[in-house]
Design an enzyme around this catalytic site. Structure first.
Site, PDB file in Angstrom:
ATOM      1  N   ARG A 154       0.823  -1.224   0.000  1.00  0.00           N
ATOM      2  CA  ARG A 154       0.000   0.000   0.000  1.00  0.00           C
ATOM      3  C   ARG A 154       0.846   1.258   0.000  1.00  0.00           C
ATOM      4  O   ARG A 154       0.387   2.323  -0.427  1.00  0.00           O
ATOM      5  CB  ARG A 154      -0.995  -0.028   1.160  1.00  0.00           C
TER       6      ARG A 154
ATOM      7  N   GLU B 180       7.653 -10.927  15.661  1.00  0.00           N
ATOM      8  CA  GLU B 180       7.300 -11.498  16.964  1.00  0.00           C
ATOM      9  C   GLU B 180       7.486 -13.022  16.932  1.00  0.00           C
ATOM     10  O   GLU B 180       8.042 -13.611  17.847  1.00  0.00           O
ATOM     11  CB  GLU B 180       5.854 -11.123  17.298  1.00  0.00           C
TER      12      GLU B 180
HETATM   13  P1  AMP Z   1       4.459  -2.531  11.560  1.00  0.00           P
HETATM   14  O1  AMP Z   1       5.702  -3.182  11.026  1.00  0.00           O
HETATM   15  O2  AMP Z   1       3.909  -3.247  12.767  1.00  0.00           O
HETATM   16  O3  AMP Z   1       4.648  -1.042  11.822  1.00  0.00           O
HETATM   17  O4  AMP Z   1       3.326  -2.698  10.450  1.00  0.00           O
HETATM   18  C1  AMP Z   1       3.257  -1.816   9.375  1.00  0.00           C
HETATM   19  C2  AMP Z   1       2.863  -2.503   8.098  1.00  0.00           C
HETATM   20  O5  AMP Z   1       1.808  -3.437   8.276  1.00  0.00           O
HETATM   21  C3  AMP Z   1       2.357  -1.481   7.098  1.00  0.00           C
HETATM   22  O6  AMP Z   1       2.905  -1.826   5.824  1.00  0.00           O
HETATM   23  C4  AMP Z   1       0.853  -1.596   7.138  1.00  0.00           C
HETATM   24  O7  AMP Z   1       0.309  -1.539   5.820  1.00  0.00           O
HETATM   25  C5  AMP Z   1       0.577  -2.945   7.795  1.00  0.00           C
HETATM   26  N1  AMP Z   1      -0.320  -2.852   8.969  1.00  0.00           N
HETATM   27  C6  AMP Z   1       0.033  -3.133  10.245  1.00  0.00           C
HETATM   28  N2  AMP Z   1      -1.006  -3.003  11.081  1.00  0.00           N
HETATM   29  C7  AMP Z   1      -2.062  -2.614  10.312  1.00  0.00           C
HETATM   30  C8  AMP Z   1      -3.438  -2.288  10.612  1.00  0.00           C
HETATM   31  N3  AMP Z   1      -3.924  -2.354  11.862  1.00  0.00           N
HETATM   32  N4  AMP Z   1      -4.241  -1.898   9.586  1.00  0.00           N
HETATM   33  C9  AMP Z   1      -3.742  -1.842   8.309  1.00  0.00           C
HETATM   34  N5  AMP Z   1      -2.468  -2.132   7.983  1.00  0.00           N
HETATM   35  C10 AMP Z   1      -1.624  -2.522   8.972  1.00  0.00           C
END
Ligand code: AMP
Length: 171
Positions: free
Chosen positions: A58, A95
């Site tokens: 995205r 994780e």
């Molecule tokens: P993180 O590595 O935990 O910061 O996750 C970020 C990535 O996961 C991004 O590329 C987001 O598109 C996706 N992502 C993580 N959590 C969500 C959520 N609650 N809703 C939509 N996309 C998420």
């Protein structure tokens, strides 16, 4: 513009306990999408980048119009095995288990001022790994910009580069 009114939340997707922030509803409304790009463009241009790096998938949707607006190069960060030709990779811990991202080895001039782009920052793990990958190819990561920040998860604190988000959710 009330951006939050254009972002649909879906409970328990893709697994139980996750509240998914769905940007499809923003993309489907040209005035809202245009306003989001304009707001992100202000944040991006504050870092004076000469390249944007987009996180699959995205992040690509936002980084492409932002790169054109800033007249910056665009580089894609993808999951393993998606990019043709010579790539540089980075493996990082999740994780449970590990993940691996890649970037083309020869598209970013060394020393480029790069801003990282994604739709959302949650724990910050993906963005932190992307910063590490960009440094492997000699980029200077001058900032990271997100449409949505799940502020309660503290992801931006995981980054050792300046960062900004257009929309913050506390939960
Ligand atoms: P993180 O590595 O935990 O910061 O996750 C970020 C990535 O996961 C991004 O590329 C987001 O598109 C996706 N992502 C993580 N959590 C969500 C959520 N609650 N809703 C939509 N996309 C998420």
């Amino acid at each position: 513009m009330d951006f939050k009114a254009h972002i649909r939340t879906i409970a328990d997707f893709p697994k139980p306990g996750i509240q998914f922030y769905d940007i499809s509803t923003l993309l489907a409304e040209p005035p809202a999408f245009a306003a989001a790009i304009a707001g992100l463009d202000r944040l991006v241009q504050g870092y004076r980048p000469d390249c944007l790096a987009a996180i699959e998938s995205r992040g690509f949707l936002f980084a492409a119009p932002l790169a054109l607006a800033a007249q910056a190069r665009l580089a894609l960060i993808r999951k393993r095995g998606k990019l043709p030709g010579s790539v540089i990779g980075h493996t990082y811990a999740l994780e449970y288990g590990a993940d691996h991202i890649e970037i083309s080895a020869d598209l970013l001039p060394s020393g480029s001022r790069v801003v990282l782009i994604d739709d959302l920052i949650a724990t910050g793990g993906t963005a932190a790994a992307s910063v590490a990958l960009l440094r492997k190819v000699g980029a200077e990561v001058v900032g990271a910009v997100f449409l949505i920040e799940l502020a309660g998860l503290g992801g931006r604190a995981k980054l050792d580069v300046p960062s900004a988000s257009l929309l913050q959710y506390q939960d």
